[in-house]
Enzyme design. Structure first.
Site, PDB file in Angstrom:
ATOM      1  N   ARG A 197       0.821  -1.216   0.000  1.00 45.96           N
ATOM      2  CA  ARG A 197       0.000   0.000   0.000  1.00 45.96           C
ATOM      3  C   ARG A 197       0.855   1.266   0.000  1.00 45.96           C
ATOM      4  O   ARG A 197       0.411   2.309  -0.476  1.00 45.96           O
ATOM      5  CB  ARG A 197      -0.980  -0.022   1.169  1.00 45.96           C
ATOM      6  N   GLU A 225       3.693  -7.501  13.205  1.00 45.98           N
ATOM      7  CA  GLU A 225       2.764  -7.869  14.263  1.00 45.98           C
ATOM      8  C   GLU A 225       2.168  -9.262  14.126  1.00 45.98           C
ATOM      9  O   GLU A 225       1.725  -9.843  15.091  1.00 45.98           O
ATOM     10  CB  GLU A 225       1.660  -6.823  14.442  1.00 45.98           C
TER      11      GLU A 225
END
Length: 181
Positions: free
Chosen positions: A65, A102
């Protein structure tokens, strides 16, 4: 920096998607923002202003992105765009850097010859979460011989601790988040 009206416009175009890509993760979907020309233009202008403020000569976009955000910023700011990609996607000689994020681990690469000591680089991505991706990108920029002008993100998820993780790698360069959650 970004005014409150712009911040609210951008935030209103970001959708939360629960349990993506795995249970417990709330994905920040920016496709509604990209589909809105007013919001996308406001985002591009805000990042282009940061390029000027920080004296950037090149813009690095982080896959995937970050590419979508950084490429129009580079065009608007009149700068070159350098993609930092997932391992194995770039042909030719590359520098690579492994990192943890994460919900897993990954590796980034950049063409070794795309940056040099004359470049001041603004690294752009959509979200700063735990900071692993941005940290790896900063390491790649420096290993290529360039100077870090700063990091700019659309959103910082402050509760995940990415900013403190990045501070040593920033070495005094600014970290700008248009929205902090």
């Amino acid at each position: 920096m970004t005014d409150d009206a712009t911040r609210e416009l951008l935030l209103s175009r970001i959708r939360d998607v629960a349990d993506h890509p795995e249970p417990g993760v709330v994905f920040k979907d920016i496709t509604p923002l990209l589909a809105d020309p007013k919001a996308f233009t406001a985002l591009t202008e805000a990042f282009a202003e940061l390029c000027a403020r920080h004296g950037a000569t090149k813009v690095v976009g982080l896959e995937a992105r970050g590419f979508i955000l950084a490429a129009p910023v580079a065009v608007r700011a009149g700068l070159g765009f350098i993609p930092v990609r997932k391992a194995g996607k770039l042909p030719g000689a590359t520098l690579s850097q492994a990192y943890d994020l994460e919900y897993g681990s990954a590796e980034l690469e950049v063409h070794a010859e795309d940056l040099d000591a004359t470049d001041r680089v603004l690294v752009i991505d959509d979200v700063l979460a735990t900071g692993g991706t941005a940290e790896a990108a900063l390491q790649l920029v420096r290993r290529a011989g360039a100077e870090v002008a700063g990091v700019a993100v659309l959103m910082e998820l402050g509760f995940l601790g990415g900013r403190p993780r990045l501070e040593p790698e920033l070495r005094g360069a600014p970290l700008d988040a248009l929205i902090t959650l």
